[in-house]
Every structure is written in structure tokens, then in C-alpha cells.
Scaffold this active site. Structure first.
Site, PDB file in Angstrom:
ATOM      1  N   ASP A 136       0.848  -1.191   0.000  1.00 18.80           N
ATOM      2  CA  ASP A 136       0.000   0.000   0.000  1.00 18.80           C
ATOM      3  C   ASP A 136       0.886   1.244   0.000  1.00 18.80           C
ATOM      4  O   ASP A 136       2.033   1.201   0.448  1.00 18.80           O
ATOM      5  CB  ASP A 136      -0.864   0.040   1.274  1.00 18.80           C
ATOM      6  CG  ASP A 136      -2.041  -0.937   1.224  1.00 18.80           C
ATOM      7  OD1 ASP A 136      -2.340  -1.480   0.147  1.00 18.80           O
ATOM      8  OD2 ASP A 136      -2.658  -1.144   2.290  1.00 18.80           O
ATOM      9  N   ARG A 187      -1.527  -0.536  -8.595  1.00 20.29           N
ATOM     10  CA  ARG A 187      -2.924  -0.227  -8.228  1.00 20.29           C
ATOM     11  C   ARG A 187      -3.026   1.303  -8.207  1.00 20.29           C
ATOM     12  O   ARG A 187      -2.223   1.962  -7.544  1.00 20.29           O
ATOM     13  CB  ARG A 187      -3.259  -0.764  -6.828  1.00 20.29           C
ATOM     14  CG  ARG A 187      -4.625  -0.288  -6.315  1.00 20.29           C
ATOM     15  CD  ARG A 187      -4.770  -0.381  -4.794  1.00 20.29           C
ATOM     16  NE  ARG A 187      -4.774  -1.736  -4.309  1.00 20.29           N
ATOM     17  CZ  ARG A 187      -4.361  -2.077  -3.084  1.00 20.29           C
ATOM     18  NH1 ARG A 187      -3.884  -1.158  -2.249  1.00 20.29           N
ATOM     19  NH2 ARG A 187      -4.402  -3.327  -2.703  1.00 20.29           N
ATOM     20  N   GLY A 191      -5.846   8.573  -3.354  1.00 23.51           N
ATOM     21  CA  GLY A 191      -4.993   8.977  -2.224  1.00 23.51           C
ATOM     22  C   GLY A 191      -5.850   9.285  -1.018  1.00 23.51           C
ATOM     23  O   GLY A 191      -6.771  10.094  -1.101  1.00 23.51           O
ATOM     24  N   LYS A 204     -10.889  18.321  -5.882  1.00 27.04           N
ATOM     25  CA  LYS A 204     -11.320  16.984  -6.338  1.00 27.04           C
ATOM     26  C   LYS A 204     -11.268  16.878  -7.867  1.00 27.04           C
ATOM     27  O   LYS A 204     -10.856  15.849  -8.411  1.00 27.04           O
ATOM     28  CB  LYS A 204     -12.738  16.707  -5.819  1.00 27.04           C
ATOM     29  CG  LYS A 204     -13.323  15.403  -6.343  1.00 27.04           C
ATOM     30  CD  LYS A 204     -14.661  15.084  -5.710  1.00 27.04           C
ATOM     31  CE  LYS A 204     -15.492  14.112  -6.550  1.00 27.04           C
ATOM     32  NZ  LYS A 204     -14.855  12.867  -6.938  1.00 27.04           N
ATOM     33  N   THR A 229     -11.262   2.462  -7.153  1.00 24.13           N
ATOM     34  CA  THR A 229     -12.078   3.646  -6.861  1.00 24.13           C
ATOM     35  C   THR A 229     -13.533   3.233  -6.756  1.00 24.13           C
ATOM     36  O   THR A 229     -13.938   2.194  -7.289  1.00 24.13           O
ATOM     37  CB  THR A 229     -11.920   4.710  -7.970  1.00 24.13           C
ATOM     38  OG1 THR A 229     -12.694   5.867  -7.637  1.00 24.13           O
ATOM     39  CG2 THR A 229     -12.370   4.208  -9.333  1.00 24.13           C
TER      40      THR A 229
HETATM   41  P1  FDA Z   1     -14.103   9.653  -3.981  1.00 24.41           P
HETATM   42  O1  FDA Z   1     -13.540   9.896  -2.631  1.00 24.41           O
HETATM   43  O2  FDA Z   1     -14.231  10.808  -4.917  1.00 24.41           O
HETATM   44  O3  FDA Z   1     -15.512   8.987  -3.800  1.00 24.41           O
HETATM   45  C1  FDA Z   1     -16.368   8.668  -4.884  1.00 24.41           C
HETATM   46  C2  FDA Z   1     -17.633   8.031  -4.318  1.00 24.41           C
HETATM   47  O4  FDA Z   1     -17.300   6.784  -3.717  1.00 24.41           O
HETATM   48  C3  FDA Z   1     -18.295   8.805  -3.204  1.00 24.41           C
HETATM   49  O5  FDA Z   1     -19.169   9.768  -3.720  1.00 24.41           O
HETATM   50  C4  FDA Z   1     -19.002   7.716  -2.439  1.00 24.41           C
HETATM   51  O6  FDA Z   1     -20.187   7.331  -3.088  1.00 24.41           O
HETATM   52  C5  FDA Z   1     -18.045   6.559  -2.520  1.00 24.41           C
HETATM   53  N1  FDA Z   1     -17.113   6.544  -1.373  1.00 24.41           N
HETATM   54  C6  FDA Z   1     -15.806   6.882  -1.376  1.00 24.41           C
HETATM   55  N2  FDA Z   1     -15.256   6.698  -0.143  1.00 24.41           N
HETATM   56  C7  FDA Z   1     -16.251   6.240   0.631  1.00 24.41           C
HETATM   57  C8  FDA Z   1     -16.325   5.878   2.010  1.00 24.41           C
HETATM   58  N3  FDA Z   1     -15.279   5.929   2.810  1.00 24.41           N
HETATM   59  N4  FDA Z   1     -17.520   5.460   2.477  1.00 24.41           N
HETATM   60  C9  FDA Z   1     -18.621   5.383   1.672  1.00 24.41           C
HETATM   61  N5  FDA Z   1     -18.596   5.719   0.368  1.00 24.41           N
HETATM   62  C10 FDA Z   1     -17.442   6.140  -0.150  1.00 24.41           C
HETATM   63  N6  FDA Z   1      -5.301   5.092  -0.586  1.00 24.41           N
HETATM   64  C11 FDA Z   1      -3.981   5.319  -0.368  1.00 24.41           C
HETATM   65  O7  FDA Z   1      -3.585   6.459  -0.120  1.00 24.41           O
HETATM   66  N7  FDA Z   1      -3.078   4.273  -0.384  1.00 24.41           N
HETATM   67  C12 FDA Z   1      -3.474   3.002  -0.681  1.00 24.41           C
HETATM   68  O8  FDA Z   1      -2.644   2.094  -0.705  1.00 24.41           O
HETATM   69  C13 FDA Z   1      -4.858   2.763  -0.933  1.00 24.41           C
HETATM   70  N8  FDA Z   1      -5.316   1.501  -1.214  1.00 24.41           N
HETATM   71  C14 FDA Z   1      -6.628   1.348  -1.631  1.00 24.41           C
HETATM   72  C15 FDA Z   1      -7.082   0.108  -2.083  1.00 24.41           C
HETATM   73  C16 FDA Z   1      -8.355  -0.024  -2.602  1.00 24.41           C
HETATM   74  C17 FDA Z   1      -8.807  -1.354  -3.115  1.00 24.41           C
HETATM   75  C18 FDA Z   1      -9.231   1.110  -2.659  1.00 24.41           C
HETATM   76  C19 FDA Z   1     -10.599   1.012  -3.247  1.00 24.41           C
HETATM   77  C20 FDA Z   1      -8.799   2.315  -2.157  1.00 24.41           C
HETATM   78  C21 FDA Z   1      -7.533   2.453  -1.625  1.00 24.41           C
HETATM   79  N9  FDA Z   1      -7.089   3.668  -1.124  1.00 24.41           N
HETATM   80  C22 FDA Z   1      -5.759   3.850  -0.877  1.00 24.41           C
HETATM   81  C23 FDA Z   1      -8.075   4.735  -0.803  1.00 24.41           C
HETATM   82  C24 FDA Z   1      -8.213   5.751  -1.918  1.00 24.41           C
HETATM   83  O9  FDA Z   1      -7.053   6.522  -2.025  1.00 24.41           O
HETATM   84  C25 FDA Z   1      -9.407   6.690  -1.643  1.00 24.41           C
HETATM   85  O10 FDA Z   1      -9.179   7.384  -0.453  1.00 24.41           O
HETATM   86  C26 FDA Z   1     -10.752   5.973  -1.545  1.00 24.41           C
HETATM   87  O11 FDA Z   1     -10.849   4.956  -2.490  1.00 24.41           O
HETATM   88  C27 FDA Z   1     -11.913   6.958  -1.796  1.00 24.41           C
HETATM   89  O12 FDA Z   1     -11.773   7.557  -3.041  1.00 24.41           O
HETATM   90  P2  FDA Z   1     -12.620   7.183  -4.345  1.00 24.41           P
HETATM   91  O13 FDA Z   1     -11.660   6.884  -5.432  1.00 24.41           O
HETATM   92  O14 FDA Z   1     -13.596   6.129  -4.067  1.00 24.41           O
HETATM   93  O15 FDA Z   1     -13.294   8.559  -4.784  1.00 24.41           O
END
Ligand code: FDA
Length: 311
Positions: A136, A187, A191, A204, A229
Site C-alpha cells: 500500500d 494499483r 490517495g 477533487k 475507486t
Molecule cells: P471519492 O472519494 O471521490 O468517492 C467517490 C464516491 O465513492 C463517493 O461519492 C461515495 O459514493 C463513494 N465513497 C468513497 N469513499 C467512501 C467511504 N469511505 N464510504 C462510503 N462511500 C465512499 N489510498 C492510499 O492512499 N493508499 C493506498 O494504498 C490505498 N489503497 C486502496 C485500495 C483499494 C482497493 C481502494 C478502493 C482504495 C484504496 N485507497 C488507498 C483509498 C483511496 O485513495 C481513496 O481514499 C478511496 O478509495 C476513496 O476515493 P474514491 O476513489 O472512491 O473517490
């Protein structure tokens, strides 16, 4: 910007010892159990049960034994031992062999050489049992060290290992080239850490635009690309782009976090995409949990509802 402010607020709270104690007491057991939505449990048995359930639904998984920012060599060595034990337990259970781990859990902030030793111990055990291990990515203070260590183990011959890049960081395009030149698996995430404006996009819209720029390159130039994501617009854009380029639905994978957008996880599986769920477990769930709250303030309402629900 609310997004950045809420990340910063919850990151600060995650260092609060009293809050951590209270959450640890009520979050995982009893009628409130508000953290159970996002954390698979505290024990290896809980984790294996979650992996089995995910497998039965036709989804893939990666297992994270929670822990980070350890401050002693003893704690780091203990984490490495626990990971080796976990590899053996997952192997025995016959569930999917895929791990995610954090280098600060293995002593990155204490002694870099010991951290590498700890990582290699885990990779040796994992390699024997056919696991893939994802390192990670943590906050930008650790990006250089994480990539250097990744490259070190790669050059020493470990191949069942990959890393994570964060689209919020300006540097990620260059890092993409460095990691991709090795032929290693990436991956892509947005962030999860609050980062200063000298290293990271604050809006964003900029983070999302950078995500798509990197995703397009990852899909066309990468090895086993992982698009991690829950962002519906990005998911649609990725699907459209992959179809235009004739990239097969199983030529890459989507990844999402345990307990988040399960509807989307199932929908993507039904459409024929590979979907991997990141499954965190263990007693040290508080910082991970606080990052999930910071990403979506509506989660706080969910937690409060659980706390005040009638028993
Ligand atoms: P964004 O935050 O824009 O959210 C888009 C939509 O997704 C939201 O409108 C909501 O519907 C849903 N959503 C997002 N987060 C949610 C939550 N907590 N609860 C409920 N709904 C939510 N980061 C990092 O810095 N280092 C890493 O190694 C990893 N590893 C990792 C693995 C995997 C498999 C995932 C999916 C994510 C990570 N992350 C991570 C976390 C990543 O950086 C990020 O913080 C989260 O995925 C949230 O961002 P989104 O891309 O979902 O978009």
C-alpha cells in the site's frame, strides 16, 4: 474545500488516544459495532470467513492485516511474524492468496534495513504459497522510501509484489514511468491522506482528472492494471475507454474497499469485470476507520445511528 478539510479533521482525530480507546471498546462488538461495516473483524478466523463469503459471491479479495506507523523494532518484527502466520492460515483455509500491507507497519519509520528484512520474510513465505503481495502507499512523506524498497525487492528477484500510486500527487506520472518500466503491477487510487499543496492537488476535479490520465496509461501500458475507486463517473469512463481500445473485461481489474458500494461491486461482477475487494481486519483498525469517515462525512451519520439505535 470541504473534502480536504474533512480529511484533515479525521486524520487529526485518528491520533487521539481517548477516542481510539472508546472506539476500540464499542466499535467491533456489541449491539453498536459500527466499525464492522468497514472492517472484517479482529481475528484471522473473522478474516478468513470474510474472504470465503467474498469468494462465494464471485468476487476477488486482498487481505490487509491492519497496522501502521509502528515505533519499535519489536512491534515491526511482531507484525512480520503475524503476516507469516496469516499466509500459512490463508493457505490452509484454501481461500484467495492476495495480501496488502503497509511498510510503516514493518518498521519503515524505525529502521529501513529491518523493514526490508521484514518485508522479505513475508515475501518468502508468500512466494512459497503462491500469494501476490501489494505494498500500500502511505502519506507523501513515505513515497520515496516505499518506491525505493519496492524496487529493491523487485531487483532482488521478488516478482509476486506490486505497489500503489496516488493520483492526488503531482509526482505520480513520473513514478508511473519508473514502476511501469520494471513491468510491475500498479494499483491506482486517488490517495487517502491529507497532503500539502506543494505536493498534491487540492481540488477533487484535479485529482479526478489526474486519475483518468493515469488510468488511461495504466490500461494501455500497464501489467495487470488495478483501478481502485468507487467513483461512478471514473468507473464509467474507464469502461468506455477499455471498450474503445478493445481491452478485454478481464484484462484489468476494479478494486473497492470492504463494505463500500457493495451494489457497484456486484454490478461490475455481473457485467463480467474482475472485482477485487480490499478486506481489512485486525485490532489496529482505528486509523483506517477514521480515513473512511474522512472520505465521506455521511459515514459519521451512519456511525451515530448505530450508536444511538435502540438495542
Ligand atoms: P471519492 O472519494 O471521490 O468517492 C467517490 C464516491 O465513492 C463517493 O461519492 C461515495 O459514493 C463513494 N465513497 C468513497 N469513499 C467512501 C467511504 N469511505 N464510504 C462510503 N462511500 C465512499 N489510498 C492510499 O492512499 N493508499 C493506498 O494504498 C490505498 N489503497 C486502496 C485500495 C483499494 C482497493 C481502494 C478502493 C482504495 C484504496 N485507497 C488507498 C483509498 C483511496 O485513495 C481513496 O481514499 C478511496 O478509495 C476513496 O476515493 P474514491 O476513489 O472512491 O473517490
Amino acid at each position: 474545500m470541504l473534502d480536504a478539510a474533512s480529511k484533515a479533521f479525521f486524520q487529526t482525530l485518528s491520533y487521539n488516544a481517548i477516542l481510539k480507546k472508546l472506539a476500540s471498546r464499542y466499535g467491533m462488538s456489541g449491539p453498536q459495532a459500527f466499525a464492522r461495516r468497514f472492517i472484517a473483524g479482529e481475528t484471522v478466523d473473522d478474516a478468513i470467513a470474510a474472504l470465503r463469503a467474498i469468494q462465494e459471491q464471485g468476487l476477488h479479495s486482498t487481505l490487509d492485516y491492519l497496522g501502521e506507523s509502528v515505533t519499535s523494532l519489536a512491534a515491526a518484527e511482531n507484525a512480520a511474524r503475524e503476516y507469516v502466520g496469516l499466509v500459512e492460515a490463508v493457505d490452509r483455509a484454501g481461500v484467495e492468496r492476495n495480501l496488502s500491507l503497509k511498510l510503516t507497519q514493518l518498521g519503515l519509520d524505525v529502521d529501513r534495513a529491518i523493514c526490508v528484512d521484514n518485508l522479505r520474510r513475508i515475501l518468502r513465505a508468500a512466494g512459497r504459497c503462491g500469494f501476490f503481495v501489494r505494498i500500500d502507499m502511505e502519506s507523501s512523506a513515505h513515497t520515496d522510501a516505499t518506491l525505493d524498497i519496492f524496487e529493491t525487492v523487485w531487483k532482488l528477484g521478488d516478482r509476486g509484489v506490486g505497489v500503489v500510486l496516488q493520483s492526488c500527487l503531482y509526482r505520480s506520472e513520473k513514478d508511473f514511468e519508473r514502476v511501469n518500466a520494471l513491468g510491475a503491477r500498479i494499483r491506482l487510487v486517488k490517495g487517502a491522506y491529507r497532503e500539502p499543496r506543494n505536493v498534491a492537488y487540492q481540488q477533487k476535479s484535479d485529482v479526478d482528472a489526474a486519475y483518468m490520465r493515469l488510468a488511461r496509461r495504466l490500461l494501455t501500458e500497464g501489467t495487470h492494471p488495478a483501478i481502485a475507486t468507487h467513483d461512478v463517473e471514473i468507473l464509467d469512463e474507464v469502461k468506455r475507454f477499455a471498450a474503445e481500445r478493445d481491452i478485454a473485461r478481464d484484462g484489468f481489474e476494479f478494486q473497492m474497499l470492504y463494505g463500500i458500494r457493495r451494489d457497484l461491486q456486484n454490478a461490475l461482477r455481473d457485467e463480467g469485470y474482475r472485482m477485487r475487494v480490499y478486506v481489512p481486519f485486525g485490532r489496529e483498525w482505528f486509523p483506517y476507520f477514521m480515513r473512511r469517515l474522512g472520505e465521506r462525512p455521511a459515514n459519521v451519520a451512519f456511525v451515530l445511528r448505530s450508536l444511538f439505535a435502540e438495542r
